[in-house]
Design a protein around this motif. Structure first.
Motif, mmCIF file in Angstrom:
data_model
loop_
_atom_site.group_PDB
_atom_site.id
_atom_site.type_symbol
_atom_site.label_atom_id
_atom_site.label_comp_id
_atom_site.label_asym_id
_atom_site.label_seq_id
_atom_site.Cartn_x
_atom_site.Cartn_y
_atom_site.Cartn_z
ATOM 1 N N MET A 181 1.681 -38.870 68.259
ATOM 2 C CA MET A 181 0.256 -38.718 67.998
ATOM 3 C C MET A 181 -0.350 -40.117 67.954
ATOM 4 S SD MET A 181 -1.966 -37.049 64.907
ATOM 5 C CE MET A 181 -2.164 -38.491 63.879
ATOM 6 N N GLY A 182 -1.424 -40.314 68.697
ATOM 7 C CA GLY A 182 -2.085 -41.604 68.703
ATOM 8 C C GLY A 182 -3.563 -41.465 68.417
ATOM 9 N N TRP A 213 -6.829 -36.041 74.355
ATOM 10 C CA TRP A 213 -6.107 -35.758 75.591
ATOM 11 C C TRP A 213 -4.618 -35.686 75.290
ATOM 12 C CZ3 TRP A 213 -9.065 -39.965 74.476
ATOM 13 C CH2 TRP A 213 -8.425 -41.174 74.268
ATOM 14 N N LEU A 214 -3.893 -35.070 76.187
ATOM 15 C CA LEU A 214 -2.448 -34.927 76.083
ATOM 16 C C LEU A 214 -1.784 -35.919 77.024
ATOM 17 C CD1 LEU A 214 -2.559 -31.075 76.201
ATOM 18 C CD2 LEU A 214 -1.732 -32.392 74.257
ATOM 19 N N GLY A 215 -0.577 -36.342 76.689
ATOM 20 C CA GLY A 215 0.121 -37.311 77.522
ATOM 21 C C GLY A 215 1.489 -36.826 77.956
ATOM 22 N N PHE A 275 -3.750 -35.667 80.415
ATOM 23 C CA PHE A 275 -4.394 -34.417 80.779
ATOM 24 C C PHE A 275 -5.467 -34.106 79.750
ATOM 25 C CE2 PHE A 275 -0.066 -34.384 82.254
ATOM 26 C CZ PHE A 275 -0.181 -33.963 83.570
ATOM 27 N N ILE A 276 -6.625 -33.734 80.232
ATOM 28 C CA ILE A 276 -7.730 -33.359 79.358
ATOM 29 C C ILE A 276 -7.887 -31.854 79.420
ATOM 30 C CG2 ILE A 276 -10.225 -33.548 78.981
ATOM 31 C CD1 ILE A 276 -10.019 -36.382 80.227
ATOM 32 N N TRP A 326 -0.254 -36.511 71.941
ATOM 33 C CA TRP A 326 -1.637 -36.094 71.668
ATOM 34 C C TRP A 326 -2.357 -37.341 71.172
ATOM 35 C CZ3 TRP A 326 -5.741 -33.328 72.175
ATOM 36 C CH2 TRP A 326 -6.722 -33.272 71.187
ATOM 37 N N ILE A 327 -3.334 -37.783 71.936
ATOM 38 C CA ILE A 327 -4.076 -38.985 71.592
ATOM 39 C C ILE A 327 -5.552 -38.614 71.527
ATOM 40 C CG2 ILE A 327 -4.581 -41.377 72.254
ATOM 41 C CD1 ILE A 327 -1.970 -41.184 73.968
#
Length: 163
Positions: A154-155, A54-56, A71-72, A115-116
């Motif tokens: 990035m996680g 997902w994005l953050g 956000f997916i 981006w996790i």
């Protein structure tokens, strides 16, 4: 999305130490998750039997980076990969940015800087495919992070509670 509950129940996320050392010359950055973001991330990792990303949306205050919304986007996942560009010609990230710009303005879209993704039950360190540049999702994130952005987060998280 229709997920059946995976066979491994995820533990709550907690910080842990890596084997390598990093020395900061200035103030240390802090990544902060709102409670809502933390709870949604936990639900995703707990429910998804495969990797998932997902994005953050990141709000910055000095060296504090708060992920306030996630956000997916459409993606193809397996037990070891996440691919957001699986279908040639599709651009789920571009569609997300256009939607955000239309509905909430350019400034909101510019705050998508994280981006996790989950590694299911594997380590939360980047695999060789990240360093070799063979992962499509990472290539896209890397290009986005280099595209005039001051920072990009990035996680990696997992069901073992590591992040």
């Amino acid at each position: 999305m229709n997920w059946t509950h995976s066979f491994v129940t995820a533990k709550r996320f907690m910080p842990h130490q890596f084997g390598s050392t990093v020395e900061f010359l200035g103030p240390k950055p802090r990544i902060i998750l709102t409670k809502e973001v933390y709870d949604i991330m936990y639900y995703i990792v707990d429910a998804a039997p495969n990797e998932f990303g997902w994005l953050g949306l990141v709000e910055r205050n000095g060296m504090d980076f708060m992920i306030s919304e996630i956000f997916i986007v459409e993606q193809t996942v397996t037990g070891t990969t996440v691919d957001i560009e699986a279908v040639p010609g599709d651009n789920p990230m571009g569609e997300l940015f256009l939607k955000l710009i239309r509905e909430r303005g350019t400034e909101t879209a510019k705050k998508i800087k994280a981006w996790i993704h989950s590694h299911v039950t594997m380590d939360v360190t980047p695999s060789g495919s990240y360093r070799e540049g063979t992962r499509g999702d990472l290539n896209q994130m890397w290009q986005f992070g280099q595209n005039g952005n001051e920072y990009f987060i990035m996680g990696i998280v997992n069901k073992l509670g590591e992040m």
